[in-house]
Each structure stands twice: as structure tokens, then as C-alpha cells.
Design a protein around this motif. Structure first.
Motif, PDB file in Angstrom:
ATOM      1  N   TYR A  35       0.841  -1.191   0.000  1.00 50.95           N
ATOM      2  CA  TYR A  35       0.000   0.000   0.000  1.00 50.95           C
ATOM      3  C   TYR A  35       0.878   1.244   0.000  1.00 50.95           C
ATOM      4  O   TYR A  35       2.015   1.235   0.466  1.00 50.95           O
ATOM      5  CB  TYR A  35      -0.865   0.059   1.271  1.00 50.95           C
ATOM      6  N   GLN A  37       0.548   5.374   1.223  1.00 49.62           N
ATOM      7  CA  GLN A  37      -0.277   6.317   1.978  1.00 49.62           C
ATOM      8  C   GLN A  37       0.232   7.736   1.775  1.00 49.62           C
ATOM      9  O   GLN A  37       1.408   8.029   2.024  1.00 49.62           O
ATOM     10  CB  GLN A  37      -0.274   5.982   3.475  1.00 49.62           C
ATOM     11  N   PHE A  91       3.428   0.877   2.863  1.00 54.11           N
ATOM     12  CA  PHE A  91       3.177  -0.179   3.824  1.00 54.11           C
ATOM     13  C   PHE A  91       3.106  -1.530   3.119  1.00 54.11           C
ATOM     14  O   PHE A  91       2.555  -1.651   2.021  1.00 54.11           O
ATOM     15  CB  PHE A  91       1.849   0.042   4.549  1.00 54.11           C
ATOM     16  N   PHE A 104      -0.078  -5.245   9.335  1.00 53.27           N
ATOM     17  CA  PHE A 104       0.719  -4.231   8.646  1.00 53.27           C
ATOM     18  C   PHE A 104       2.111  -4.116   9.250  1.00 53.27           C
ATOM     19  O   PHE A 104       2.290  -4.214  10.467  1.00 53.27           O
ATOM     20  CB  PHE A 104       0.031  -2.863   8.739  1.00 53.27           C
ATOM     21  N   GLY A 105       3.071  -3.856   8.372  1.00 55.79           N
ATOM     22  CA  GLY A 105       4.393  -3.487   8.827  1.00 55.79           C
ATOM     23  C   GLY A 105       4.410  -2.027   9.252  1.00 55.79           C
ATOM     24  O   GLY A 105       3.420  -1.313   9.101  1.00 55.79           O
ATOM     25  N   PRO A 106       5.545  -1.557   9.762  1.00 52.00           N
ATOM     26  CA  PRO A 106       5.642  -0.186  10.267  1.00 52.00           C
ATOM     27  C   PRO A 106       5.733   0.855   9.157  1.00 52.00           C
ATOM     28  O   PRO A 106       5.615   2.045   9.427  1.00 52.00           O
ATOM     29  CB  PRO A 106       6.924  -0.213  11.092  1.00 52.00           C
TER      30      PRO A 106
ATOM     31  N   TYR B  35      -9.527  -0.162  11.414  1.00 49.84           N
ATOM     32  CA  TYR B  35      -8.119  -0.138  11.753  1.00 49.84           C
ATOM     33  C   TYR B  35      -7.791   1.174  12.458  1.00 49.84           C
ATOM     34  O   TYR B  35      -8.403   2.205  12.199  1.00 49.84           O
ATOM     35  CB  TYR B  35      -7.240  -0.231  10.494  1.00 49.84           C
ATOM     36  N   GLY B  40       3.127   7.873  13.155  1.00 46.09           N
ATOM     37  CA  GLY B  40       4.389   7.227  12.812  1.00 46.09           C
ATOM     38  C   GLY B  40       4.361   5.718  12.817  1.00 46.09           C
ATOM     39  O   GLY B  40       5.407   5.081  12.716  1.00 46.09           O
ATOM     40  N   ALA B  41       3.185   5.134  12.909  1.00 46.38           N
ATOM     41  CA  ALA B  41       3.094   3.676  13.001  1.00 46.38           C
ATOM     42  C   ALA B  41       2.245   3.117  11.872  1.00 46.38           C
ATOM     43  O   ALA B  41       1.584   3.851  11.137  1.00 46.38           O
ATOM     44  CB  ALA B  41       2.496   3.275  14.344  1.00 46.38           C
ATOM     45  N   GLY B  42       2.284   1.809  11.733  1.00 45.25           N
ATOM     46  CA  GLY B  42       1.427   1.143  10.769  1.00 45.25           C
ATOM     47  C   GLY B  42       0.014   1.003  11.298  1.00 45.25           C
ATOM     48  O   GLY B  42      -0.317   1.507  12.369  1.00 45.25           O
ATOM     49  N   LEU B  43      -0.804   0.346  10.540  1.00 42.02           N
ATOM     50  CA  LEU B  43      -2.197   0.174  10.923  1.00 42.02           C
ATOM     51  C   LEU B  43      -2.361  -1.070  11.782  1.00 42.02           C
ATOM     52  O   LEU B  43      -1.763  -2.104  11.520  1.00 42.02           O
ATOM     53  CB  LEU B  43      -3.091   0.033   9.683  1.00 42.02           C
ATOM     54  N   GLN B  44      -3.202  -0.945  12.790  1.00 45.84           N
ATOM     55  CA  GLN B  44      -3.505  -2.084  13.658  1.00 45.84           C
ATOM     56  C   GLN B  44      -4.980  -2.386  13.562  1.00 45.84           C
ATOM     57  O   GLN B  44      -5.809  -1.466  13.662  1.00 45.84           O
ATOM     58  CB  GLN B  44      -3.214  -1.713  15.107  1.00 45.84           C
TER      59      GLN B  44
END
Lengths: 113, 114
Positions: A35, A37, A91, A104-106, B35, B40-44
């Protein structure tokens, strides 16, 4: 499990250079998603793989973008040549069997100057 | 594809309930997701609901699904400052080759003030 791993976390490059983003999915997951963003466009699906095979790459912006998944534990997203408008957070996500949760990764924050 | 629509911003006071709304596009979506993304982080993944359900509750979270109107909502009870984040609604987009892509909304920024 360490979760989805992406590298690098940050990348700054000059316009025209090649950029390679890397992703290691969660072991045992058979679907992988890339993805992008941005503030303007939100989260866009670029491409996804199932069992290492690209299923849908209709979200890939143009021929400058390419993605590979040579094996179940590694994928790359390459941009060549890069342009300033490619600046975004990229991502990678992986998923187990059909449906359910994508992990998801960071993300990799890419800045093209 | 068509857009999943969400309002862009919501501000609530600590202790109040937050309701984030979403309109999705694909009536054949099997799963609908919420989500959370912190700075600064990915999606959870917070929660998801199967399309044959009307409601799902998980501790402070309540998801309501109106399939007729293609409307999904997330209610957070007793909202805390730690809930401040961007919340994304997503619909599954299945295809015959297996593997489910997600179509995301642009996200709702939730700000919780003391």
C-alpha cells in the motif's frame, strides 16, 4: 513472531534514482499486500500477491513501479526512476488464509527530492 | 474503485463516547474492518465484522452494520486520550483467485481532549 518487517524505515533519495523497498511477511502467511499512503489520496492498494503470485497490480501507478515476490518470505517494491510525487509512506501487509486480518508493517517513509 | 467515505475529523472530550461513521461501496463485501493508526506507526486491526452480522461488541468498542444503507459505525465508549489516532474503515474486496484485498477510507482523525 516479529510481525511484518519492512526496510528501510526511512529513505531519502534524489529524483531519478532507483529505490527498493523490502518486506518480510509473517511466516506462514500466504497473501502479501503493498500500500501507499499520502495525505491527498489516503491508503491505496498498489499490488497484492497470493502464494507468491501477483493477483492484482491494477493499483501500480505506472511502469516505473514494479514488485516481486521471489519466495514466501520476501517481497520487494522497486521504483525506477523515482520522482518527487512518489514521496509517501509505503506499507506492506500480510494475511493468512482467506479473509481475516491483514497485519501491517511499520512502513517505509520515502522522500524523493 | 469507488470510495469508502469517512468524515475526516472528530473531536471529543475524555470520558465521552466517540462515534465514527463510514459508508462503504461493495454490497458483496464479506468483511468490514476498523483499523487504528497512531502517529508514525502502521495500521492495527481494532475489530472486524462479518457481513451477516448487525452488531459486534468488544469491550469499549461497538460496531454497527447497516447493510441496506452500506453504513458502518464504530463507537468507542469512555474515550481516553490514548484513543487519539486515525481510524480507517475498510471493506474486503474478494476475487476469484483467492486472497482478499482491502479498500480503505481516507481515515478519521480522532482527537480526545482532557
Amino acid at each position: 513472531d516479529a510481525g511484518v518487517i519492512q526496510s528501510p524505515r526511512h529513505e531519502v533519495t534524489e529524483m531519478g534514482q532507483e529505490v527498493t523497498l523490502r518486506c518480510k511477511p509473517i511466516s506462514g502467511h500466504n497473501s502479501l499486500f503493498w500500500y501507499r499512503q499520502t495525505m491527498m489520496r489516503g491508503l491505496e492498494l498498489l499490488i497484492y500477491f497470493n502464494n507468491n503470485v501477483p493477483i492484482d497490480d491494477s493499483g501500480m501507478p505506472e511502469d516505473r513501479f514494479s514488485a516481486k515476490m521471489p519466495n514466501a518470505s520476501f517481497s520487494t517494491l522497486k521504483i525506477q526512476p523515482s520522482e518527487p510525487r512518489d514521496s509517501a509512506v509505503y506499507f506492506c501487509a500480510s494475511m493468512g488464509d482467506l479473509g481475516g486480518e491483514q497485519y501491517f508493517g511499520p512502513g517505509t517513509r520515502l522522500t524523493v527530492t | 474503485g469507488e470510495d469508502v467515505e469517512q468524515s475526516l475529523f472528530l473531536s471529543v472530550r475524555e470520558g465521552d463516547s466517540s462515534v465514527i461513521n463510514c459508508t462503504y461501496t461493495d454490497s458483496s463485501s464479506t468483511y468490514l474492518y476498523w483499523y487504528k493508526q497512531e502517529p508514525g506507526a502502521g495500521l492495527q486491526l481494532l475489530t472486524y465484522i462479518f457481513s451477516n452480522m448487525d452488531m459486534k461488541q468488544d469491550q469499549r468498542l461497538t460496531v454497527l452494520l447497516n447493510k441496506k444503507d452500506k453504513h458502518l459505525s464504530l463507537r468507542i465508549a469512555d474515550t481516553q486520550t490514548g484513543d487519539s489516532a486515525i481510524y480507517f474503515c475498510a471493506e474486503s474486496v474478494s476475487d476469484s483467485n483467492s486472497g482478499y484485498a482491502l479498500n480503505f477510507g481516507k481515515g478519521t482523525s480522532l482527537l480526545v481532549t482532557p
